[in-house]
Design a protein around this motif. Structure first.
Motif, short mmCIF file in Angstrom:
data_model
loop_
_atom_site.label_atom_id
_atom_site.label_comp_id
_atom_site.label_asym_id
_atom_site.label_seq_id
_atom_site.Cartn_x
_atom_site.Cartn_y
_atom_site.Cartn_z
N GLN A 57 0.20 -1.63 -0.14
CA GLN A 57 0.00 0.09 0.17
C GLN A 57 0.96 1.02 -0.17
OE1 GLN A 57 -2.15 -1.54 3.55
NE2 GLN A 57 -3.93 -0.83 2.49
N TYR A 58 0.60 2.20 -0.60
CA TYR A 58 0.62 3.76 -0.82
C TYR A 58 0.03 4.54 -0.46
CZ TYR A 58 4.95 0.51 -3.24
OH TYR A 58 6.22 0.02 -3.11
N ALA A 59 0.83 5.91 -0.13
CA ALA A 59 0.65 7.38 0.13
C ALA A 59 0.58 8.43 -0.71
CB ALA A 59 -0.54 7.23 1.25
N ILE A 60 0.25 8.94 -1.60
CA ILE A 60 0.80 10.61 -1.98
C ILE A 60 0.24 11.37 -0.99
CG2 ILE A 60 1.18 11.21 -3.66
CD1 ILE A 60 0.41 9.41 -5.57
N ARG A 61 0.85 12.56 -0.42
CA ARG A 61 1.20 13.71 0.38
C ARG A 61 1.22 14.82 -0.96
NH1 ARG A 61 1.78 14.47 6.25
NH2 ARG A 61 4.25 15.07 5.13
N ILE A 62 0.25 15.93 -1.06
CA ILE A 62 0.47 16.69 -1.95
C ILE A 62 0.15 17.78 -0.79
CG2 ILE A 62 -0.49 18.37 -4.12
CD1 ILE A 62 0.30 15.25 -4.48
N ASN A 63 1.02 18.71 -1.34
CA ASN A 63 0.96 20.10 -0.43
C ASN A 63 -0.30 20.86 -0.87
OD1 ASN A 63 1.93 22.91 0.73
ND2 ASN A 63 4.24 22.91 0.22
N ARG A 64 -0.87 21.24 0.05
CA ARG A 64 -2.42 22.05 -0.14
C ARG A 64 -2.49 23.37 -0.18
NH1 ARG A 64 -5.00 20.41 5.56
NH2 ARG A 64 -6.25 20.46 4.24
N HIS A 65 -1.37 23.84 0.30
CA HIS A 65 -0.42 25.56 0.22
C HIS A 65 -0.48 26.09 -1.33
CE1 HIS A 65 -1.16 25.41 4.20
NE2 HIS A 65 -0.06 24.84 4.29
N GLU A 66 -0.03 24.62 -1.96
CA GLU A 66 0.06 25.30 -3.73
C GLU A 66 -0.89 25.50 -5.00
OE1 GLU A 66 3.21 21.97 -5.35
OE2 GLU A 66 4.50 23.56 -4.24
N THR A 67 -1.16 26.14 -5.60
CA THR A 67 -2.33 25.83 -6.57
C THR A 67 -2.96 24.68 -7.10
OG1 THR A 67 -1.38 26.02 -8.33
CG2 THR A 67 -1.65 28.21 -7.31
#
Length: 160
Positions: A57-67
């Motif tokens: 299993q994998y998880a991706i986190r994306i920076n919420r402060h970017e457009t």
């Protein structure tokens, strides 16, 4: 349309289905691939990261402060790492704002190429390039909205 030779037929089918409707619904594609996606506050200069969170299993986190457009490209880029470089992810992989990580430039290039191909399929780009009745600026803006990407990403993909 298979985006990359390293992708198996079942995954290629999922991708073909996803690019059938623009802008591509990346969250839905990630879910079908079994990858969890989270928007998170990441350290300054980090756009996204992918980590192994279980046996397979994998998880991706994306920076919420970017457009939103930047977040979409980052998610597509991280999905590229998941599909093309899973064996290189190890305990985790973070990409900075220029999509650089501890991996080689060629691996990062592959993930960027995958993201561009996923978000802006070649056949759709070719259709847009035939729109000669609009200015380059109008074409870039239209492509940006059509694909859900930044104007800069659209401009690069259009070759303008």
């Amino acid at each position: 349309m298979t985006i990359h030779h390293k992708i198996d037929a079942k995954t290629a089918e999922l991708i073909d289905e996803a690019i059938g409707e623009l802008p591509v619904k990346l969250g839905s594609l990630a879910a079908k691939l079994g990858v969890q996606v989270f928007r998170a506050t990441l350290p300054a200069g980090i756009s996204g990261e992918i980590k192994k969170i279980g046996e397979d299993q994998y998880a991706i986190r994306i920076n919420r402060h970017e457009t939103v457009e930047r977040q979409r490209f980052t998610l597509a880029h991280e999905l590229g790492h998941f599909l093309l470089h899973r064996d290189l992810i190890g305990d985790g992989l973070s990409d900075d704002a220029l999509y650089r990580s501890k991996l080689s430039n060629s691996v990062e290039y592959e993930a960027n190429r995958f993201a561009a191909d996923l978000l802006m399929p070649r056949n759709e780009v070719e259709k847009l390039l035939k729109m000669i009745w609009v200015s380059e600026d109008e074409l870039i803006q239209y492509a940006s909205k059509h694909f859900g990407v930044s104007a800069q990403a659209a401009q690069i993909r259009l070759g303008i």
